[in-house]
Enzyme design. Structure first.
Site, PDB file in Angstrom:
ATOM      1  N   GLY A  32       0.781  -1.222   0.000  1.00 49.03           N
ATOM      2  CA  GLY A  32       0.000   0.000   0.000  1.00 49.03           C
ATOM      3  C   GLY A  32       0.818   1.279   0.000  1.00 49.03           C
ATOM      4  N   MET A  33       2.015   1.237   0.599  1.00 45.99           N
ATOM      5  CA  MET A  33       2.812   2.456   0.714  1.00 45.99           C
ATOM      6  C   MET A  33       4.167   2.358   0.033  1.00 45.99           C
ATOM      7  SD  MET A  33       1.928   3.711   4.535  1.00 45.99           S
ATOM      8  CE  MET A  33       2.606   5.324   4.227  1.00 45.99           C
ATOM      9  N   ASP A 147       0.655  -4.100  13.729  1.00 43.59           N
ATOM     10  CA  ASP A 147       0.016  -4.732  12.578  1.00 43.59           C
ATOM     11  C   ASP A 147       0.389  -6.209  12.495  1.00 43.59           C
ATOM     12  OD1 ASP A 147      -1.582  -4.849  10.296  1.00 43.59           O
ATOM     13  OD2 ASP A 147       0.044  -4.214   8.964  1.00 43.59           O
TER      14      ASP A 147
END
Length: 171
Positions: A32-33, A147
């Site tokens: 995602g990043m 996470d």
């Protein structure tokens, strides 16, 4: 930025050299990043993995700080159950930060479970115990993994062939 743009940004590095010492051999994954590249440290002929923040995030000071904090956090934890950080720098031109880590052979627990289904109780306990060792060391350093999930538990092998679990992404 869409998945195609992100994948293209990662693929554009293949065949290039980063920081005059890391030859990029391929793309390991896109997230995602950022993305992770397979590379070779040219000075010592050793495989490494390079995690790079997407250029679109490089101008965001808070995201860059968080990315660099991940590298520092992982570097402080002295456990065989945490991926080793070898180097941290920024790319010439874009200024995007990158983290150079040991290159692991194996699969994350999510991929293993997708491929093989449920694991035995003994296997599950082994994974949990090894991950707990990494988390205990992180807690000694006053760090919390925010996470923890199967995709962030990587299963590789020790020299003797036994499974070795490494906790990833302390961001």
């Amino acid at each position: 930025m869409g998945a195609v743009d992100e994948s293209a940004e990662a693929t554009a590095f293949v065949g290039t050299t980063i920081a005059e010492k890391y030859r990029v051999d391929g793309v390991i994954g896109v997230g995602g990043m950022g993305f992770v590249l397979a590379a070779t440290h040219l000075h010592i002929d050793e495989p490494v993995a390079i995690k790079i923040l997407f250029t679109s995030f490089a101008a965001n000071e808070e995201i860059v700080k968080r990315f660099m904090r991940e590298a520092k956090a992982a570097r402080k934890i002295r456990s065989e159950h945490v991926v080793r950080v070898l180097d941290v720098d920024t790319l010439d031109g874009t200024g995007a930060p990158f983290i150079v880590m040991e290159h692991l052979q194996g699969q994350d627990l999510e991929a293993i479970m997708r491929r093989m289904g449920r694991q035995s109780v003994a296997t599950a306990l082994d994974v949990i115990m090894q991950a707990s060792e990494a988390l205990a060391e992180a807690h000694v350093q006053k760090m919390v993994h925010r996470d923890l999930k199967p995709a962030n538990l990587f299963v590789t092998k020790r020299a003797d062939g036994d499974a070795l679990v490494k906790v990833l992404d302390f961001g």
